[in-house]
Design an enzyme around this catalytic site. Sequence first.
Site, PDB file in Angstrom:
ATOM      1  N   LYS A  31     -76.563 -23.205 -13.882  1.00 15.46           N
ATOM      2  CA  LYS A  31     -76.299 -23.140 -15.327  1.00 15.46           C
ATOM      3  C   LYS A  31     -76.636 -24.458 -16.035  1.00 15.46           C
ATOM      4  O   LYS A  31     -76.823 -24.480 -17.250  1.00 15.46           O
ATOM      5  CB  LYS A  31     -74.867 -22.717 -15.583  1.00 15.46           C
ATOM      6  CG  LYS A  31     -74.648 -21.266 -15.143  1.00 15.46           C
ATOM      7  CD  LYS A  31     -73.298 -20.721 -15.518  1.00 15.46           C
ATOM      8  CE  LYS A  31     -73.200 -19.230 -15.237  1.00 15.46           C
ATOM      9  NZ  LYS A  31     -73.330 -18.885 -13.787  1.00 15.46           N
TER      10      LYS A  31
HETATM   11  C1  LIG Z   1     -73.688 -17.657 -13.236  1.00 18.71           C
HETATM   12  C2  LIG Z   1     -74.050 -17.628 -11.788  1.00 18.71           C
HETATM   13  C3  LIG Z   1     -74.775 -16.550 -11.218  1.00 18.71           C
HETATM   14  C4  LIG Z   1     -75.178 -15.324 -12.030  1.00 18.71           C
HETATM   15  O1  LIG Z   1     -76.149 -15.599 -12.996  1.00 18.71           O
HETATM   16  P1  LIG Z   1     -76.390 -14.596 -14.222  1.00 18.71           P
HETATM   17  O2  LIG Z   1     -77.378 -15.244 -15.100  1.00 18.71           O
HETATM   18  O3  LIG Z   1     -75.031 -14.438 -14.885  1.00 18.71           O
HETATM   19  O4  LIG Z   1     -76.861 -13.305 -13.650  1.00 18.71           O
HETATM   20  C5  LIG Z   1     -75.116 -16.614  -9.876  1.00 18.71           C
HETATM   21  N1  LIG Z   1     -74.752 -17.668  -9.109  1.00 18.71           N
HETATM   22  C6  LIG Z   1     -74.046 -18.711  -9.609  1.00 18.71           C
HETATM   23  C7  LIG Z   1     -73.653 -19.823  -8.704  1.00 18.71           C
HETATM   24  C8  LIG Z   1     -73.675 -18.731 -10.957  1.00 18.71           C
HETATM   25  O5  LIG Z   1     -72.967 -19.775 -11.447  1.00 18.71           O
END
Ligand SMILES: *Cc1c(COP(=O)(O)O)cnc(C)c1O
Length: 482
Positions: A108
């Site tokens: 993120k």
């Molecule tokens: C947020 C997240 C996901 C999922 O990603 P999306 O864009 O919501 O599908 C997968 N793995 C981790 C570690 C995350 O923080």
Amino acid sequence: MQYQSTRGHNAAVSASEAIVRGLAPDGGLYVPQEFPRADLEAWRGLDYPQLAAEVLALYLTDYDPAFLQDAAQSTYTAPFAGKAGRVVPVAPGLHALELWHGPTCAFKDYALQLMPKLLVQAKRNLGRTEKTRILVATSGDTGKAALAGYAGLDGIEIAVFYPNDGTSEIQRLQMVTQAGDNVAVYAVNGNFDDAQSGVKRVFGDAEAAAELAGRGICLSSANSINWGRLAPQIVYYFYAYFRLVESGAVAWGQQVDFCVPTGNFGDILAGYYAKRMGLPMGKLICASNKNNVLADFIRTGTYDKRREFYKTASPSMDILISSNLERLLYHLTGDAARVAGWMAELAEKGCYSVDAETLTRLQESFGCGWADDAQAAAMIRRRWEEDRYLCDPHTAVAFCVAEEQRGTAPVTVLSTASPFKFPRDVLAALGAGVPDSDFAAMEALTAATGSPAPESLRCLQQLPVRFRESLDPAAIRAAALR
Ligand SMILES: *Cc1c(COP(=O)(O)O)cnc(C)c1O
């Protein structure tokens, strides 16, 4: 480039407007009106920040390109320790795109380190002078990544609400030790849904909005429905492809499959944009955990959220309503009225089914599968024992699904979090003893594997705790209005 709502009832807006608004006034999500063409030959030699500036310039056409270059430079160089978009070989025909070398050790960061700068500039582009107050409900990763991205920015304040006892010890410490004058962090007595419903109520509260407007404050959200969070994620699919070619693993023009651990469908949707822009991509494989509503949808064309919700070892994928799927439905059909109808059915009945033609289109680009906690834990152990590759529980789900679903094309798994963010689960999966504290577990994981823990996680033990307030869900409104 102009943006329109997936539900179609509003006039098109600029990128700046889409980023400031987040959601379209009709409740839909903003989508670009076309897919710009990638210039693969010109891009293949660029470093990560240069490539990011090129990709973003095609979408954020009302931003000054020089601003985008500066923003990409300052975002993707030092904060990612020179490892932005790192690709590592794991096994023959299998690579990992490691997206966790940023400040909070989850993917993120790619969006949330940049999006705050995009928001500040969007306000300048539009001549808006109000203060922006960001409210975030988080189950863990988003809260810290947003705090780290927005801390210290002019004209912005951020308040994060997390469920008391709903996050890991490390995730909680990452948030309550956050520095900065413009940040606030609250524990909510309840679960993630309580925190999220409380925050959503404030967003829908006209009286609260009026009171804040009187003080020159406008509310905004940092979650993944904002176009400013999606656009930066398109970049690493291109970057990874160029690195695969450079290393000789893939021939120029050869198709690659990408397997993505998925929750809110943001990360994998960014891959779909890359494909539509011209990246040689076979399938995008959607990996779910036991909350397998998306895997069922891609297999059958019926989206049904009326099912049990499981708390799993991959909490960032514990989700039953994947907001960004709405954008894909729009791009597959080009029909905003139909998308609006499906979304209304989802809200009213909890389920909808797409037509056969849309399902065929969906399956042309997407594969899917799911794995439960036991399968993911076994995969963490096998990857380590066979390939000496250490992965976190989210990435492990994707390795399971990649193995089951792969065809003849090389596969790249998106590795979304550092294994040291979940040290107890990873240690247990390796069959080692698990100490009570996360910090002892980090040390034990380093001892067992020889991999060093990221400094930003290790140092949490020494940082002063700045936020100790916990409140009932009913008090979220008052805290948000402070
Ligand atoms: C947020 C997240 C996901 C999922 O990603 P999306 O864009 O919501 O599908 C997968 N793995 C981790 C570690 C995350 O923080």
